[in-house]
Design a protein around this motif. Structure first.
Motif, PDB file in Angstrom:
ATOM      1  N   ILE A 110    -119.490  56.385 -11.740  1.00 36.91           N
ATOM      2  CA  ILE A 110    -119.926  55.218 -12.503  1.00 36.91           C
ATOM      3  C   ILE A 110    -119.395  55.282 -13.932  1.00 36.91           C
ATOM      4  N   ASP A 111    -119.483  56.460 -14.547  1.00 42.10           N
ATOM      5  CA  ASP A 111    -119.077  56.582 -15.945  1.00 42.10           C
ATOM      6  C   ASP A 111    -117.591  56.351 -16.150  1.00 42.10           C
ATOM      7  N   GLU A 112    -116.813  56.498 -15.081  1.00 39.65           N
ATOM      8  CA  GLU A 112    -115.364  56.307 -15.185  1.00 39.65           C
ATOM      9  C   GLU A 112    -114.975  54.821 -15.174  1.00 39.65           C
ATOM     10  N   MET A 113    -115.927  53.953 -14.892  1.00 37.00           N
ATOM     11  CA  MET A 113    -115.623  52.528 -14.835  1.00 37.00           C
ATOM     12  C   MET A 113    -116.432  51.719 -15.839  1.00 37.00           C
ATOM     13  N   GLN A 114    -116.987  52.377 -16.828  1.00 35.16           N
ATOM     14  CA  GLN A 114    -117.780  51.680 -17.831  1.00 35.16           C
ATOM     15  C   GLN A 114    -117.214  51.929 -19.223  1.00 35.16           C
ATOM     16  N   GLY A 115    -117.408  50.952 -20.111  1.00 33.44           N
ATOM     17  CA  GLY A 115    -117.119  51.150 -21.521  1.00 33.44           C
ATOM     18  C   GLY A 115    -115.709  50.860 -21.979  1.00 33.44           C
ATOM     19  N   GLY A 116    -114.878  50.212 -21.163  1.00 32.13           N
ATOM     20  CA  GLY A 116    -113.526  49.885 -21.599  1.00 32.13           C
ATOM     21  C   GLY A 116    -113.522  48.841 -22.700  1.00 32.13           C
ATOM     22  N   THR A 117    -112.483  48.875 -23.545  1.00 32.71           N
ATOM     23  CA  THR A 117    -112.359  47.888 -24.623  1.00 32.71           C
ATOM     24  C   THR A 117    -111.280  46.847 -24.326  1.00 32.71           C
ATOM     25  N   PHE A 118    -110.439  47.110 -23.324  1.00 29.17           N
ATOM     26  CA  PHE A 118    -109.336  46.215 -22.978  1.00 29.17           C
ATOM     27  C   PHE A 118    -108.915  46.555 -21.547  1.00 29.17           C
ATOM     28  N   THR A 119    -108.315  45.597 -20.846  1.00 29.41           N
ATOM     29  CA  THR A 119    -107.931  45.822 -19.447  1.00 29.41           C
ATOM     30  C   THR A 119    -106.493  45.373 -19.204  1.00 29.41           C
ATOM     31  N   ILE A 120    -105.805  46.125 -18.351  1.00 27.39           N
ATOM     32  CA  ILE A 120    -104.467  45.748 -17.883  1.00 27.39           C
ATOM     33  C   ILE A 120    -104.513  45.618 -16.367  1.00 27.39           C
ATOM     34  N   THR A 121    -103.980  44.527 -15.846  1.00 26.81           N
ATOM     35  CA  THR A 121    -103.905  44.325 -14.403  1.00 26.81           C
ATOM     36  C   THR A 121    -102.476  43.991 -14.015  1.00 26.81           C
ATOM     37  N   ASN A 122    -102.019  44.541 -12.911  1.00 29.07           N
ATOM     38  CA  ASN A 122    -100.630  44.380 -12.489  1.00 29.07           C
ATOM     39  C   ASN A 122    -100.553  43.673 -11.151  1.00 29.07           C
ATOM     40  N   GLY A 123    -100.421  42.351 -11.192  1.00 28.30           N
ATOM     41  CA  GLY A 123    -100.242  41.592  -9.960  1.00 28.30           C
ATOM     42  C   GLY A 123     -98.820  41.663  -9.430  1.00 28.30           C
ATOM     43  N   GLY A 124     -97.897  42.205 -10.242  1.00 34.94           N
ATOM     44  CA  GLY A 124     -96.514  42.280  -9.830  1.00 34.94           C
ATOM     45  C   GLY A 124     -96.273  43.184  -8.643  1.00 34.94           C
ATOM     46  N   ILE A 125     -97.135  44.189  -8.456  1.00 35.02           N
ATOM     47  CA  ILE A 125     -96.938  45.089  -7.322  1.00 35.02           C
ATOM     48  C   ILE A 125     -97.145  44.363  -5.997  1.00 35.02           C
ATOM     49  N   PHE A 126     -97.808  43.208  -6.028  1.00 33.82           N
ATOM     50  CA  PHE A 126     -97.989  42.412  -4.815  1.00 33.82           C
ATOM     51  C   PHE A 126     -97.016  41.234  -4.761  1.00 33.82           C
ATOM     52  N   GLY A 127     -96.145  41.129  -5.771  1.00 35.05           N
ATOM     53  CA  GLY A 127     -95.148  40.062  -5.767  1.00 35.05           C
ATOM     54  C   GLY A 127     -95.477  38.875  -6.627  1.00 35.05           C
ATOM     55  N   SER A 128     -96.577  38.930  -7.406  1.00 31.99           N
ATOM     56  CA  SER A 128     -96.956  37.791  -8.239  1.00 31.99           C
ATOM     57  C   SER A 128     -95.951  37.605  -9.377  1.00 31.99           C
ATOM     58  N   LEU A 129     -95.455  36.387  -9.530  1.00 30.52           N
ATOM     59  CA  LEU A 129     -94.503  36.086 -10.594  1.00 30.52           C
ATOM     60  C   LEU A 129     -95.215  35.652 -11.867  1.00 30.52           C
ATOM     61  N   MET A 130     -96.365  34.991 -11.705  1.00 38.09           N
ATOM     62  CA  MET A 130     -97.145  34.547 -12.866  1.00 38.09           C
ATOM     63  C   MET A 130     -98.573  34.259 -12.418  1.00 38.09           C
ATOM     64  N   SER A 131     -99.539  34.639 -13.252  1.00 37.16           N
ATOM     65  CA  SER A 131    -100.938  34.390 -12.920  1.00 37.16           C
ATOM     66  C   SER A 131    -101.759  34.322 -14.198  1.00 37.16           C
ATOM     67  N   THR A 132    -103.010  33.905 -14.056  1.00 40.28           N
ATOM     68  CA  THR A 132    -103.940  33.838 -15.186  1.00 40.28           C
ATOM     69  C   THR A 132    -105.061  34.836 -14.946  1.00 40.28           C
TER      70      THR A 132
END
Length: 525
Positions: free
Chosen positions: A433-455
């Motif tokens: 639980i503690d490893e998934m709490q308290g972040g200040t910013f997030t990065i997500t990579n849809g490109g690994i699934f082929g996404s060219l652009m997303s929101t």
């Protein structure tokens, strides 16, 4: 003195239930922990067992009645209990007395030394963090009677964030399962009874050879054709209108248990045929599916998926969310990877990926634009003097976001190692639980699934998220000439309540500039 039979304590999300079935009638003798009645809620069927041995003297609620948490359902009076069975039986018949005494000894043995004479333990759910109210029994990896080693995983509890493991307290076997798969459990709730030194054929001795974990141990069996059905199994067969002859029983002597019926329902292997003749049945089984058939499958949404849905909707309803886009030429980073990938792998025992560059670039940009690194708490703004970046990881159960701590001080090799470790443990459900709490910013990579652009959608209470996408070669104007360059679209979604458009755009441009000239990450310029 009469003993009250009470309904179980319902979870907070369950207001009431209904009496599904009584397995005993007034006047019937019962043993301690024998199944007496089942309570059906909108989520699970809860079993009520006898708190003491004796005789069911009174039933206060009938089948179909609505009951509340801990409501009194009936009463058990003094009767043919474990200690008095032999004396009562001797008055009528010596043989019956011996049988009664044997049963009493077996019941006593089941309480103190259920299987092989070892010590009994209560197997409890883990202590849940304050943010988690309850969990769901995702699976039992061991069944009653299976031999297990100390610290071997017995069951898995799925919460809205992680999967928690329940391990064996010693070498032995399960003698009773109190929380079936799919049932809701609370922190430190008793899930099962474990017996040291038991295993193999020893544990089923609880309840005279029947698996103690089965809900079918109470009530009387019913024979249908050449099949013997336990009470709970009989109820499920009736509910789903199944062909009993197609169900394989795994209980003693081929007895059909509730688990057997549930398996048949899941597999769809025991449906009744619409044609009565045997030849017609065989023809129907061999025939292909009728054209135009539109099958549907309904399964409950997992806790993790429910939480994801809840948080995403919350983000869209509460944040003034906007997205700004840009594109980055990945040529310099790709050249650097090509040049040093073998040396990097040999030196750090991990592959050099793209995420390390993005995390370091985002860390530098967050220092320059503290509003993007802040969060909103009610009417307060919380500015964080550190950069803890969450990296979205896709698993079979859904999206989880483990957090890299103090990324400003991390090396690219440290980032890559941490991400590989997070990905493996996320897919295995081993993240804490503690490893998934308290972040200040997030990065997500849809490109690994082929996404060219997303929101991307903001992860509250954070105020921004960076979306990476697929690298695609495109014709670009470079120094007045057209060149084919490896380009990636970037997107930053931000909460306009906190971040002005100017800052969001400049933040993204800073990341673009750092990635197009990676030397600036090393020189801090």
């Amino acid at each position: 003195m009469a003993t009250d039979i009470k309904a179980p304590t319902f979870p907070e999300s369950v207001a009431e239930g209904s009496v599904a079935a009584w397995h005993k009638k007034p006047g019937d003798s019962v043993e301690r922990d024998e199944l007496i009645v089942e309570i059906e809620t909108d989520k699970v069927v809860l079993e009520v067992v006898a708190p003491e041995a004796g005789t069911l003297s009174e039933v206060l609620v009938e089948e179909g009645d609505t009951v509340e948490s801990e409501q009194v359902l009936g009463k058990i009076g003094e009767g043919k209990a474990k200690g008095s069975g032999e004396q009562d039986a001797k008055k009528s018949d010596a043989k019956a007395g011996k049988e009664s005494d044997a049963k009493a000894e077996k019941a006593d043995d089941a309480e103190t030394k259920p299987a092989a004479g070892g010590k009994s333990h209560e197997v409890k759910a883990p202590t849940f963090p304050e943010s988690i109210q309850e969990g769901t029994v995702a699976s039992w990896n061991k069944q009653v009677g299976d031999a297990v080693k100390r610290d071997e995983v017995l069951a898995e509890i799925e919460t809205d964030k992680v999967v928690l493991e329940v391990v064996a307290p010693a070498d032995g076997a399960l003698s009773e399962i109190k929380a079936e798969e799919g049932s809701q459990v609370t922190s430190e709730q008793v899930l099962a009874i474990f017996t040291e030194g038991a295993g193999g054929e020893a544990a089923p001795a609880v309840g005279e050879g029947k698996p103690a974990a089965s809900a079918d141990d109470g009530g009387s069996d019913e024979k249908v054709g050449d099949k013997i059905l336990a009470p709970a199994a009989r109820k499920l067969v009736a509910e789903h209108d199944l062909d009993v002859s197609k169900i394989e029983g795994t209980g003693k002597g081929g007895r059909i248990l509730k688990e057997d019926v549930q398996r048949a329902v899941k597999e769809g292997s025991a449906k009744k045929s619409t044609k009565p003749s045997g030849g017609a049945k065989a023809a129907a089984a061999a025939a292909p599916a009728v054209e135009g058939e539109r099958p549907e499958k309904r399964v409950p949404m997992s806790r993790l998926r429910q939480t994801i849905a809840k948080r995403l909707v919350q983000a869209q309803q509460t944040a003034a969310m906007l997205t700004t886009y840009n594109e980055v030429d990945m040529g310099a980073v790709m050249d650097l990877r090509t040049q040093y990938k073998d040396t990097f792998l040999k030196s750090h025992d991990v592959k050099l990926g793209f995420m390390g560059f993005f995390v370091k670039a985002a860390s530098e940009a967050l220092k320059r634009f503290p509003d993007v690194n802040a969060s909103i708490d009610g009417t307060d703004i919380v500015y964080h003097g550190y950069q803890d970046i969450g990296v979205a990881v896709s698993t079979d159960r859904g999206l989880v976001v483990p957090v890299l701590r103090d990324t400003d001080s991390m090396k690219i090799a440290d980032v890559e190692k941490s991400i590989v470790d997070f990905g493996k443990r996320a897919r295995d459900g081993k993240l804490g639980i503690d490893e998934m709490q308290g972040g200040t910013f997030t990065i997500t990579n849809g490109g690994i699934f082929g996404s060219l652009m997303s929101t991307p959608i903001i992860n509250p209470p954070q105020t921004a998220i960076l979306g990476m996408h697929k690298i695609q070669e495109r014709p670009m104007a470079v120094n007045g000439k057209v060149e084919i360059r490896p380009m990636m679209y970037l997107a930053v979604s931000y909460d306009h309540r906190m971040i002005d458009g100017k800052d969001a755009v400049q933040f993204l441009v800073t990341i673009k500039e750092l990635l197009e000239d990676p030397a600036r990450l090393l020189l801090d310029i």
